[in-house]
Write a protein that holds these residues in place. Structure first.
Motif, mmCIF file in Angstrom:
data_model
loop_
_atom_site.group_PDB
_atom_site.id
_atom_site.type_symbol
_atom_site.label_atom_id
_atom_site.label_comp_id
_atom_site.label_asym_id
_atom_site.label_seq_id
_atom_site.Cartn_x
_atom_site.Cartn_y
_atom_site.Cartn_z
ATOM 1 N N ASP A 1 13.108 62.759 24.811
ATOM 2 C CA ASP A 1 13.546 63.411 26.133
ATOM 3 C C ASP A 1 15.137 63.573 26.412
ATOM 4 O O ASP A 1 15.576 64.399 26.903
ATOM 5 C CB ASP A 1 13.095 62.335 27.310
ATOM 6 C CG ASP A 1 11.409 62.241 27.470
ATOM 7 O OD1 ASP A 1 10.782 63.322 27.192
ATOM 8 O OD2 ASP A 1 10.954 61.184 27.563
ATOM 9 N N TYR B 1 18.600 71.996 29.056
ATOM 10 C CA TYR B 1 18.466 71.249 27.700
ATOM 11 C C TYR B 1 19.617 70.408 27.400
ATOM 12 O O TYR B 1 18.996 69.143 26.718
ATOM 13 C CB TYR B 1 18.872 72.697 26.778
ATOM 14 C CG TYR B 1 17.522 73.735 26.695
ATOM 15 C CD1 TYR B 1 16.300 73.110 26.211
ATOM 16 C CD2 TYR B 1 17.648 74.934 27.304
ATOM 17 C CE1 TYR B 1 15.152 74.224 26.110
ATOM 18 C CE2 TYR B 1 16.921 75.644 27.288
ATOM 19 C CZ TYR B 1 15.492 75.377 27.017
ATOM 20 O OH TYR B 1 14.327 76.330 26.888
ATOM 21 N N ALA C 1 20.957 76.892 30.228
ATOM 22 C CA ALA C 1 21.223 75.896 29.156
ATOM 23 C C ALA C 1 21.430 74.457 29.468
ATOM 24 O O ALA C 1 21.337 73.611 28.621
ATOM 25 C CB ALA C 1 22.504 76.677 28.712
ATOM 26 N N THR D 1 17.306 85.070 27.673
ATOM 27 C CA THR D 1 16.694 84.444 28.778
ATOM 28 C C THR D 1 16.702 83.069 28.436
ATOM 29 O O THR D 1 17.380 82.542 27.214
ATOM 30 C CB THR D 1 15.358 84.710 28.804
ATOM 31 O OG1 THR D 1 14.585 84.462 27.616
ATOM 32 C CG2 THR D 1 15.035 86.409 29.299
ATOM 33 N N VAL D 2 16.696 82.169 29.223
ATOM 34 C CA VAL D 2 16.381 80.467 28.911
ATOM 35 C C VAL D 2 15.716 80.164 28.048
ATOM 36 O O VAL D 2 15.913 79.406 27.288
ATOM 37 C CB VAL D 2 16.272 79.892 30.335
ATOM 38 C CG1 VAL D 2 16.209 78.663 30.077
ATOM 39 C CG2 VAL D 2 17.305 80.219 31.579
ATOM 40 N N GLU D 3 14.162 80.723 27.849
ATOM 41 C CA GLU D 3 13.516 80.522 26.865
ATOM 42 C C GLU D 3 13.950 80.806 25.632
ATOM 43 O O GLU D 3 13.728 80.082 24.562
ATOM 44 C CB GLU D 3 12.247 81.154 27.180
ATOM 45 C CG GLU D 3 11.256 80.906 28.354
ATOM 46 C CD GLU D 3 11.999 81.173 29.555
ATOM 47 O OE1 GLU D 3 12.895 82.358 29.553
ATOM 48 O OE2 GLU D 3 11.618 80.709 30.897
ATOM 49 N N MET E 1 19.698 75.767 21.468
ATOM 50 C CA MET E 1 20.301 74.702 22.014
ATOM 51 C C MET E 1 19.708 73.321 21.113
ATOM 52 O O MET E 1 20.449 72.227 21.002
ATOM 53 C CB MET E 1 19.606 74.367 23.484
ATOM 54 C CG MET E 1 20.149 75.084 24.417
ATOM 55 S SD MET E 1 21.750 74.729 24.855
ATOM 56 C CE MET E 1 22.261 75.786 25.909
ATOM 57 N N GLU E 2 18.484 73.454 20.423
ATOM 58 C CA GLU E 2 18.172 72.484 19.606
ATOM 59 C C GLU E 2 19.185 72.234 18.355
ATOM 60 O O GLU E 2 19.599 71.229 17.780
ATOM 61 C CB GLU E 2 16.707 72.685 18.998
ATOM 62 C CG GLU E 2 15.733 72.471 20.145
ATOM 63 C CD GLU E 2 14.276 72.949 19.616
ATOM 64 O OE1 GLU E 2 14.188 73.459 18.509
ATOM 65 O OE2 GLU E 2 13.402 72.884 20.387
ATOM 66 N N LEU F 1 16.936 80.454 24.536
ATOM 67 C CA LEU F 1 18.099 79.647 24.206
ATOM 68 C C LEU F 1 17.602 78.208 23.430
ATOM 69 O O LEU F 1 18.380 77.326 23.295
ATOM 70 C CB LEU F 1 18.848 79.084 25.330
ATOM 71 C CG LEU F 1 19.880 80.744 25.905
ATOM 72 C CD1 LEU F 1 20.606 80.197 27.213
ATOM 73 C CD2 LEU F 1 20.710 80.871 24.815
ATOM 74 N N GLN F 2 16.061 78.009 23.591
ATOM 75 C CA GLN F 2 15.718 76.883 23.229
ATOM 76 C C GLN F 2 16.130 76.507 21.873
ATOM 77 O O GLN F 2 16.377 75.407 21.387
ATOM 78 C CB GLN F 2 14.166 76.680 23.455
ATOM 79 C CG GLN F 2 13.456 75.419 22.836
ATOM 80 C CD GLN F 2 11.983 75.306 23.164
ATOM 81 O OE1 GLN F 2 11.381 76.178 23.713
ATOM 82 N NE2 GLN F 2 11.409 74.395 22.813
ATOM 83 N N GLY F 3 15.901 77.457 20.788
ATOM 84 C CA GLY F 3 16.170 77.282 19.435
ATOM 85 C C GLY F 3 17.988 76.947 19.126
ATOM 86 O O GLY F 3 18.012 76.164 18.542
#
Length: 309
Positions: free
Chosen positions: A171, A4, A1, A134-136, A142-143, A138-140
């Motif tokens: 970035d 990100y 997390a 998983t970390v993957e 986090m965005e 959490l991408q949604g």
């Protein structure tokens, strides 16, 4: 997390001192019951019910303390009986992603439980075979949280009436000019807060004539006033980073003087309280003196009347 958010926070920390903490709540029940819609094959929450989404009664979440503002960003994984869960917009259509922002509070992202998340443990006590967050995954969220954070910090106020197209920083999530706008706004707010605190302190001292102001409080006030002047000078010169630092120190010094223990003890010890405390001590002493004075006055009056007769 942290991966990100780190680039974004690294830039925003020039204006705000942000710390990140996390907690996990198990069996967090909603205060409103989702409605199952057979056409969507999902449970749904209407947009009109989102104000009650956060169950403040049962969810123990960190709250804002004094001048420290707390923003909450929730990743809600519904129970199996409410999955999948969809958030509907005002037109009754599901939001994609299922996320929304709560003004002055934070943001919420609803994510369906991954397959196997709720599988029971094995008979021998070992963990179930199902995957975990998983970390993957959490991408949604986090965005979504980053979008909510930009709105709450007024970085993304909405479309410009001048139809100016803004180029994003993919970035860090925030451009250099937006950080400067944040610095200017933060410095302005803290200068105003320091001035208001100093003015409140002056009003308080003027309202209680017998209040004793220690040398330490006077020195803190002097330092706060000097920092305010320094912050205003830096702000006028366009050095907003320096203005933020000076204004923050001015605010700290002003609040330290206002909330000093010696000031508070006098504030909650008014004159009527003093009378209630000291009268029981002085009345027993003054009463015999008063009675003696009355008797002496009566004796003097009688003596004068005798001489006149």
């Amino acid at each position: 997390a942290a991966a990100y958010l780190r680039p974004f926070l690294a830039r925003v920390r020039r204006a705000y001192d942000i710390t990140v903490d996390s907690q996990v709540l198990y069996y967090a029940k909603l205060s409103i019951a989702p409605t199952y819609v057979s056409g969507m094959q999902a449970h749904t929450l209407a947009s009109s019910t989102l104000n009650d989404f956060v169950n403040s009664k049962d969810w123990v979440l960190d709250a804002t303390v004094e001048s420290i503002k707390t923003l909450h960003f929730l990743l809600y994984i519904p129970a199996p009986e409410h999955a999948p869960l969809r958030i509907l917009d005002t037109q009754g259509m599901p939001l994609d992603p299922a996320a929304f922002t709560i003004a002055d509070w934070g943001g919420v992202h609803v994510m369906d439980p991954p397959e196997g998340l709720y599988e029971p443990a094995a008979a021998d006590g070992a963990a179930g075979p199902g995957p975990r967050i998983t970390v993957e995954m959490l991408q949604g969220p986090m965005e979504s949280w980053l979008t909510s954070l930009r709105r709450l910090l007024a970085i993304d106020p909405g479309p410009s009436p001048l139809r100016v197209r803004q180029l994003p920083d993919v970035d860090a999530g925030v451009t250099e000019w937006q950080v400067r706008v944040l610095e200017r706004a933060a410095a302005t707010g803290r200068i105003r807060s320091a001035r208001q605190t100093l003015d409140s302190l002056r009003t308080l001292v003027d309202s209680i004539p017998n209040m004793i102001v220690s040398d330490g409080i006077g020195a803190a006030v002097a330092r706060a006033a000097a920092r305010v002047a320094e912050a205003e000078g830096a702000w006028s010169a366009g050095r907003f980073g320096e203005a933020v630092l000076a204004a923050s120190r001015a605010q700290e010094e002003a609040e330290a003087a206002f909330f000093d223990e010696s000031m508070l003890s006098q504030l909650y010890f008014p004159d009527d309280h003093k009378m209630a405390v000291y009268v029981p001590f002085f009345v027993p002493v003054l009463l015999p003196v008063f009675v003696a004075l009355v008797r002496e006055a009566q004796t003097a009056v009688k003596a004068r009347a005798g001489h006149a007769g």
